[in-house]
Design an enzyme around this catalytic site. Structure first.
Site, PDB file in Angstrom:
ATOM      1  N   THR A  65      25.082 -99.593 -93.248  1.00 11.00           N
ATOM      2  CA  THR A  65      26.441 -99.605 -93.812  1.00 11.00           C
ATOM      3  C   THR A  65      26.757-101.014 -94.332  1.00 11.00           C
ATOM      4  O   THR A  65      26.035-101.973 -94.040  1.00 11.00           O
ATOM      5  CB  THR A  65      27.473 -99.244 -92.729  1.00 11.00           C
ATOM      6  N   ALA A 114      13.294 -89.891 -91.659  1.00 15.23           N
ATOM      7  CA  ALA A 114      14.279 -89.459 -90.663  1.00 15.23           C
ATOM      8  C   ALA A 114      14.391 -90.464 -89.528  1.00 15.23           C
ATOM      9  O   ALA A 114      13.497 -90.574 -88.698  1.00 15.23           O
ATOM     10  CB  ALA A 114      13.894 -88.078 -90.131  1.00 15.23           C
ATOM     11  N   ASP A 135      13.742-103.699 -97.182  1.00 15.60           N
ATOM     12  CA  ASP A 135      13.889-104.843 -98.090  1.00 15.60           C
ATOM     13  C   ASP A 135      13.622-104.423 -99.529  1.00 15.60           C
ATOM     14  O   ASP A 135      14.137-105.012-100.471  1.00 15.60           O
ATOM     15  CB  ASP A 135      12.922-105.982 -97.712  1.00 15.60           C
ATOM     16  N   GLU A 190      21.257 -96.451 -95.491  1.00 16.41           N
ATOM     17  CA  GLU A 190      20.360 -97.632 -95.487  1.00 16.41           C
ATOM     18  C   GLU A 190      21.093 -98.890 -95.000  1.00 16.41           C
ATOM     19  O   GLU A 190      20.932 -99.971 -95.551  1.00 16.41           O
ATOM     20  CB  GLU A 190      19.748 -97.831 -96.869  1.00 16.41           C
TER      21      GLU A 190
HETATM   22  C1  LIG Z   1      24.629 -88.441 -97.426  1.00 11.57           C
HETATM   23  C2  LIG Z   1      23.881 -89.168 -96.357  1.00 11.57           C
HETATM   24  C3  LIG Z   1      22.508 -89.261 -96.439  1.00 11.57           C
HETATM   25  C4  LIG Z   1      21.785 -89.913 -95.424  1.00 11.57           C
HETATM   26  N1  LIG Z   1      20.412 -89.953 -95.503  1.00 11.57           N
HETATM   27  C5  LIG Z   1      19.711 -90.433 -94.438  1.00 11.57           C
HETATM   28  C6  LIG Z   1      18.274 -90.353 -94.420  1.00 11.57           C
HETATM   29  O1  LIG Z   1      17.638 -89.921 -95.374  1.00 11.57           O
HETATM   30  N2  LIG Z   1      17.631 -90.762 -93.307  1.00 11.57           N
HETATM   31  C7  LIG Z   1      18.284 -91.262 -92.221  1.00 11.57           C
HETATM   32  O2  LIG Z   1      17.630 -91.605 -91.236  1.00 11.57           O
HETATM   33  N3  LIG Z   1      19.648 -91.370 -92.216  1.00 11.57           N
HETATM   34  C8  LIG Z   1      20.369 -90.975 -93.294  1.00 11.57           C
HETATM   35  N4  LIG Z   1      21.736 -91.039 -93.297  1.00 11.57           N
HETATM   36  C9  LIG Z   1      22.421 -91.615 -92.146  1.00 11.57           C
HETATM   37  C10 LIG Z   1      22.961 -93.016 -92.411  1.00 11.57           C
HETATM   38  O3  LIG Z   1      21.889 -93.928 -92.493  1.00 11.57           O
HETATM   39  C11 LIG Z   1      23.960 -93.340 -91.283  1.00 11.57           C
HETATM   40  O4  LIG Z   1      25.106 -92.600 -91.562  1.00 11.57           O
HETATM   41  C12 LIG Z   1      24.281 -94.814 -91.211  1.00 11.57           C
HETATM   42  O5  LIG Z   1      23.176 -95.523 -90.728  1.00 11.57           O
HETATM   43  C13 LIG Z   1      25.471 -95.096 -90.287  1.00 11.57           C
HETATM   44  O6  LIG Z   1      25.309 -94.479 -89.058  1.00 11.57           O
HETATM   45  P1  LIG Z   1      26.499 -93.586 -88.443  1.00 11.57           P
HETATM   46  O7  LIG Z   1      26.939 -92.652 -89.508  1.00 11.57           O
HETATM   47  O8  LIG Z   1      26.053 -93.021 -87.156  1.00 11.57           O
HETATM   48  O9  LIG Z   1      27.687 -94.587 -88.207  1.00 11.57           O
HETATM   49  P2  LIG Z   1      27.936 -95.541 -86.951  1.00 11.57           P
HETATM   50  O10 LIG Z   1      26.717 -96.349 -86.681  1.00 11.57           O
HETATM   51  O11 LIG Z   1      28.484 -94.722 -85.844  1.00 11.57           O
HETATM   52  O12 LIG Z   1      29.039 -96.500 -87.530  1.00 11.57           O
HETATM   53  C14 LIG Z   1      30.406 -96.088 -87.713  1.00 11.57           C
HETATM   54  C15 LIG Z   1      31.162 -97.277 -88.304  1.00 11.57           C
HETATM   55  O13 LIG Z   1      31.066 -98.409 -87.407  1.00 11.57           O
HETATM   56  C16 LIG Z   1      30.528 -99.524 -88.082  1.00 11.57           C
HETATM   57  N5  LIG Z   1      29.681-100.302 -87.169  1.00 11.57           N
HETATM   58  C17 LIG Z   1      28.676 -99.824 -86.376  1.00 11.57           C
HETATM   59  N6  LIG Z   1      28.091-100.834 -85.694  1.00 11.57           N
HETATM   60  C18 LIG Z   1      28.728-101.976 -86.083  1.00 11.57           C
HETATM   61  C19 LIG Z   1      28.587-103.355 -85.735  1.00 11.57           C
HETATM   62  N7  LIG Z   1      27.662-103.757 -84.862  1.00 11.57           N
HETATM   63  N8  LIG Z   1      29.430-104.244 -86.307  1.00 11.57           N
HETATM   64  C20 LIG Z   1      30.368-103.843 -87.196  1.00 11.57           C
HETATM   65  N9  LIG Z   1      30.562-102.557 -87.558  1.00 11.57           N
HETATM   66  C21 LIG Z   1      29.750-101.635 -87.021  1.00 11.57           C
HETATM   67  C22 LIG Z   1      29.701 -98.949 -89.218  1.00 11.57           C
HETATM   68  O14 LIG Z   1      29.539 -99.884 -90.266  1.00 11.57           O
HETATM   69  C23 LIG Z   1      30.558 -97.751 -89.620  1.00 11.57           C
HETATM   70  O15 LIG Z   1      31.578 -98.172 -90.483  1.00 11.57           O
HETATM   71  C24 LIG Z   1      22.475 -90.469 -94.323  1.00 11.57           C
HETATM   72  C25 LIG Z   1      23.876 -90.398 -94.271  1.00 11.57           C
HETATM   73  C26 LIG Z   1      24.571 -89.773 -95.272  1.00 11.57           C
HETATM   74  C27 LIG Z   1      26.080 -89.704 -95.178  1.00 11.57           C
END
Ligand SMILES: Cc1cc2nc3c(=O)[nH]c(=O)nc-3n(C[C@H](O)[C@H](O)[C@H](O)COP(=O)(O)OP(=O)(O)OC[C@H]3O[C@@H](n4cnc5c(N)ncnc54)[C@H](O)[C@@H]3O)c2cc1C
Length: 419
Positions: A398, A140, A270, A396
């Site tokens: 985006t 988490a 990694d 992991e």
């Molecule tokens: C089904 C599912 C399972 C998941 N499982 C886990 C889990 O087990 N553990 C856990 O901790 N998390 C988990 N997550 C969370 C996931 O890791 C996050 O959704 C992901 O890290 C993106 O964060 P965010 O959704 O807040 O998007 P944001 O960080 O708000 O990003 C929104 C958009 O902006 C873009 N963006 C953000 N910053 C930048 C930048 N600097 N430059 C260019 N573009 C950028 C992103 O690429 C994205 O397209 C899960 C998510 C889903 C949907």
């Protein structure tokens, strides 16, 4: 480093067995589990638990046993990650949501393996190596205000010296297998919290939270676009107390990035990013094979000996889909081989993950498009694969974040200079 394109016979055979299981056990219930979110793939879990449990038992026993001087030392690189890559690909070809339900320590295990002491490994991982009931692990990190920007984590861990415990407060969202780990089994969740917000990343530490810890509540099973068989929940921590020894790595806040602290645990990505890429490859292959089968039925095949410009638009589309997946496969193979050679692969892992996430998104969308209205129908699984595949471009890191990591590494920029 030389990459071998010759896949060992053992790896191929295991992948074939995984695909047979995928075909016989996962595919028949794929639609049912998609339509009934939060239902578990019981047969798949029952079948795979003893296999994974015994694997984990062997790994833990090896850790405890003194090296046997009579046993010849293995020459050359291992194939552990290569085997995983092919198995994950095959199971995801079957059903990516069900694959994510595999009862194992997963990312929690990687973090414990990477920075945990031998005592912690035994204490937290033994449960994955014994018993008849399956056990899950979860990791988490994500919070309502901290997704890609992990240093924005607000969850706190305060050391209560009187009881020699950590007191955790905060909320985690979208946690894969969080419910399975903390409620439905005697599992563990590795939770990231800050012990000192002013220290930024250096203050962020991973803690192991065990199932049934008072103050820990699973609050919201998500209703999702794809991988609907996978368990995704929010977890709330209210004065949740855990033993002091449940911190992974160095409890001291040290700037400079010790490999035993934040950097060390982040390095677990990694190892996991190539496996996310492998999962993307499996979903992409499912869609591509399906399209080719349907086209063949209509008398459309790909004349590979003919130049691209002499092919029809549909044939060219199929060639592009194949090329996308092949490129992603080669990058994944490279990232995985480096792990098996014991080399740092952060750049290659992000390359593979970014490319495979994009490839599966484009390939599955094209598959739906090429199949016309039936591609969009729930009668076939191809529309589901389009929804399932997208997750590989999100979690992991985006696609954009992994490209950012690639750019930083190639240009030798830090996160301050390129963000
Ligand atoms: C089904 C599912 C399972 C998941 N499982 C886990 C889990 O087990 N553990 C856990 O901790 N998390 C988990 N997550 C969370 C996931 O890791 C996050 O959704 C992901 O890290 C993106 O964060 P965010 O959704 O807040 O998007 P944001 O960080 O708000 O990003 C929104 C958009 O902006 C873009 N963006 C953000 N910053 C930048 C930048 N600097 N430059 C260019 N573009 C950028 C992103 O690429 C994205 O397209 C899960 C998510 C889903 C949907």
């Amino acid at each position: 480093m030389a990459i071998s394109f010759e896949i060992p016979e053992r790896v191929k055979q295991e992948a074939q067995m995984a695909e047979a299981m995928a075909q016989g056990i996962m595919r028949p219930v794929s639609r049912q589990l998609d339509e009934n979110e939060h239902e578990r793939p019981a047969d798949f879990i029952k079948m795979i638990w003893p296999v994974l449990r015994d694997q984990q038992a062997r790994a833990l026993d090896k850790l405890k046993a003194p090296p046997d001087p009579d046993k010849p030392k293995r020459e050359g690189p291992g194939i552990t990650y290569l085997r995983m890559m092919f198995q994950v690909e095959a199971l995801s070809w079957g059903d990516a949501g069900q694959y994510l339900c595999i009862p194992s320590a997963l990312l929690a295990g990687s973090a414990i393996e990477a920075v945990g002491t031998d005592e912690q490994k035994e204490r937290f991982l033994r449960r994955f190596a014994e018993g008849k009931d399956p056990v899950w692990g979860a990791m988490a990190m994500t919070e309502p205000n901290a997704g890609s920007d992990t240093k924005a984590i607000e969850m706190t861990a305060v050391h209560d010296e009187a009881g020699n415990e950590w007191v955790l407060n905060g909320e985690k969202i979208f946690i894969t297998n969080g419910g399975l780990a903390l409620i439905e089994s005697d599992g563990v969740c590795v939770v990231w919290a800050t012990v000192d917000r002013s220290a930024g990343r250096a203050g962020m530490k991973p803690f192991v939270v065990e199932a049934n810890t008072p103050g820990v509540t699973v609050t919201k099973p998500e209703i999702k676009h794809g991988i609907r068989a996978s368990d995704t929940v929010s977890i709330s921590f209210q004065d949740a107390r855990i033993p002091y020894d449940n911190i992974l790595g160095d409890p001291e806040v040290r700037t400079g990035g010790s490999r035993k602290g934040f950097k060390g645990a982040m390095a677990t990505f990694d190892a996991s990013r190539p496996l996310v890429a492998a999962s993307a490859l499996g979903v992409g292959r499912a869609a591509l094979e399906f399209v080719k089968k349907k086209l063949k039925k209509e008398g459309i095949e790909i004349p590979y000996d003919r130049p691209r410009h002499k092919q029809t638009a549909v044939q060219r589309d199929v060639l592009t889909m194949e090329a996308q997946l092949k490129a992603a496969y080669l990058l994944t193979l490279r990232a995985t081989s480096m792990l098996d050679h014991g080399q740092r692969n952060s750049l290659e892992a992000s390359m593979a993950k970014a490319k495979a996430g994009k490839a599966v998104t484009e390939v599955t969308q094209k598959a739906v498009e090429l199949l016309g209205m039936m591609g969009y129908s729930r009668e076939w699984l191809v529309e589901k694969w389009m929804r399932d595949g997208k997750i590989n471009d999100i979690y992991e890191g985006t696609g954009q974040i992994n490209l950012l990591i690639v750019a930083r590494r190639i240009l030798d920029y830090g996160s301050q200079e390129l963000n």
